[in-house]
Design an enzyme around this catalytic site. Structure first.
Site, mmCIF file in Angstrom:
data_model
loop_
_atom_site.group_PDB
_atom_site.id
_atom_site.type_symbol
_atom_site.label_atom_id
_atom_site.label_comp_id
_atom_site.label_asym_id
_atom_site.label_seq_id
_atom_site.Cartn_x
_atom_site.Cartn_y
_atom_site.Cartn_z
ATOM 1 N N TYR A 36 7.907 -11.627 105.169
ATOM 2 C CA TYR A 36 7.966 -12.913 105.872
ATOM 3 C C TYR A 36 8.152 -12.641 107.359
ATOM 4 C CZ TYR A 36 9.898 -17.438 107.461
ATOM 5 O OH TYR A 36 10.134 -18.614 108.133
ATOM 6 N N ASP A 50 8.538 -5.720 112.342
ATOM 7 C CA ASP A 50 9.297 -6.965 112.449
ATOM 8 C C ASP A 50 10.711 -6.661 111.984
ATOM 9 O OD1 ASP A 50 10.460 -9.411 112.384
ATOM 10 O OD2 ASP A 50 8.946 -10.383 111.119
ATOM 11 N N LYS A 78 17.889 -13.013 114.814
ATOM 12 C CA LYS A 78 19.138 -12.934 114.048
ATOM 13 C C LYS A 78 20.288 -12.238 114.811
ATOM 14 C CE LYS A 78 16.917 -14.206 109.889
ATOM 15 N NZ LYS A 78 15.553 -13.895 109.491
#
Ligand SMILES: *Cc1c(COP(=O)(O)O)cnc(C)c1O
Length: 433
Positions: A144, A238, A266
């Site tokens: 994702y 990523d 994050k």
């Protein structure tokens, strides 16, 4: 356990927001029931609107590596906010966070701050396309990368397929610019790169942690790097989850692999909305105003968020920070593993650093999306309800990983492991395992 206040807030929220939430997975659709509303957090503990207390393993989906509301980060936010909240001009706070990161991360030379992981990925793709003059992106089934149009795609059937949109509202042409291959299969990547000479970049979560924890081997990741180099395709890691999580240098440092671009989110914002992407000076020089690839943001590099990120990352740089965290997590996972093993439950605990995932499967190695048994999610649903009732908060989906923070004490973890083992017993008796 009282839920009245959360239920009341949820009914009200349903009038304001689609599905009552501002991000879909918060809605408990995968586990049933209604979401609990958070009121405050402190260290490893989360308190809901009904004043129930939980040991939190969701940790805001990863950012809270220091736990809830750490004093250092809170203090930095308060001091910065006294001076103003946003200027739309450069501030020293941006230099401080960038300086800290670049001086401690051997795989990056230059960085650009944005406001979310999605924005970081979207910008990195544009940069890859702008720098190479090619248009296709290759991604992996089971990774994702935020809600970027061209990456919200599923694999079709076959080894190398064009993406099929997994969301309404995405023109088929966008999805068709994305190739999808399975994880843990170098042959699939090579086939794709042989068949398509217009691939700008391969994007991967080097530690895939958004669809279970699908750990890849170091050999596979090295092979991926070699293939990208051989075929002249950029490699994007990523690291929105793995960055500053499995070590200060993330997965790049963990596996010692130099990607061309890295995306962050994050943890980088210390609990505030920050994303970033970075790479070599040469590659980053394509970004405006130096180069022709446009990318901008009114609130990018927001000083309050920068101060929070700096304070958080300074804690991560304390001696033995990551070792201690990984060892604690390992011990915690081992308690659950041993119990499951003793009782012959079909439960595996995947773990790397302070990330863990419970897989309900007999499958020997779960390394690709296809290895996950979707029907096993009914076990998670049962476990999740038990844990919630007994003061342990997991993200409300069996495909989500758990996070251990520096604030989780050895006794928190021993207590949580005991409750989780009891939850497995409850699950086993319910399903007659
Ligand atoms: C969370 C995540 C994103 C998206 O970040 P947002 O801040 O939610 O937009 C992208 N990539 C990975 C690997 C993620 O885990």
């Amino acid at each position: 356990m009282k839920r009245e206040k959360s239920q009341q807030l949820y009914s009200e929220a349903l009038q304001y927001f689609p599905g009552g939430v501002n991000s879909p997975v918060r809605a408990f659709k995968a586990v049933g029931g209604t979401p609990i509303f958070a009121a405050r957090g402190n260290g490893s503990r989360l308190y809901d609107a009904d004043s129930n207390e939980f040991i939190d393993f969701c940790c805001s989906w990863g950012p809270l590596i220091l736990g809830h509301n750490p004093a250092e980060v809170r203090q930095a936010i308060i001091e910065t906010v006294e001076l103003g909240t946003s200027f739309g001009m450069p501030t020293e706070a941006e230099n401080r966070l960038a300086g800290l990161i670049l001086s401690q991360h051997r795989y990056l030379e230059k960085i650009r701050f944005v406001s979310s992981g999605t924005e970081a990925v979207m910008s990195a793709l544009r940069l890859a396309r702008g720098a190479t003059g090619k248009s296709k992106i290759l991604k992996f089934d089971g990774c994702y990368h935020g809600h970027v149009d061209s990456l919200l795609v599923n694999a079709g059937s076959g080894l190398v397929t064009f993406g099929v949109s997994s969301s309404a509202g995405i023109p088929p042409e966008f999805a068709a610019a994305t190739l999808v291959v399975p994880l843990n299969n170098l042959e699939a990547i090579e086939t794709a790169l042989q068949q398509h000479n217009d691939v700008a970049a391969v994007i991967i979560e080097p530690i895939p942690a958004n669809n279970g924890l699908l750990l890849q081997t170091a050999d596979y990741l090295r092979g991926l790097r070699e293939l990208c180099t051989r075929y002249g395709v950029l490699l994007i890691f990523d690291e929105v989850i793995s960055g500053f999580r499995v070590g200060f240098e993330g997965a790049a440092g963990y596996y010692d692999i130099q990607p061309d671009l890295i995306t962050f989110g994050k943890i980088i914002g210390g609990g505030m909305p920050v994303g970033a992407y970075g790479g070599s000076k040469a590659l980053m020089s394509h970004i405006a105003p130096e180069g022709a690839v446009y990318q901008a943001g009114t609130l990018s590099g927001n000083p309050v968020a920068m101060a929070a990120g700096t304070a958080a990352l300074q804690q991560c740089l304390q001696p033995n920070f990551y070792d201690t965290l990984a060892k604690k997590t390992q011990t915690f996972c081992q308690l659950i593993r041993q119990h499951a093993h003793r009782k012959h439950y079909p439960v595996k605990v995947h773990q790397i650093g302070s990330i863990f995932w419970l897989a309900f499967s007999q499958h020997s190695a779960i390394r690709s999306a296809a290895d996950i048994d979707a029907t096993s999610m009914r076990y998670f649903k049962q476990l999740h309800a038990f844990l919630l009732e007994h003061g342990i908060y997991f993200g409300p989906s069996g495909y989500e990983v758990g996070f251990v923070s520096a604030a989780h004490s050895t006794s928190d973890l021993a207590l949580a492991a005991a409750v989780i083992c009891a939850g497995l017993d409850d699950m086993a008796s319910t399903f007659a395992l």
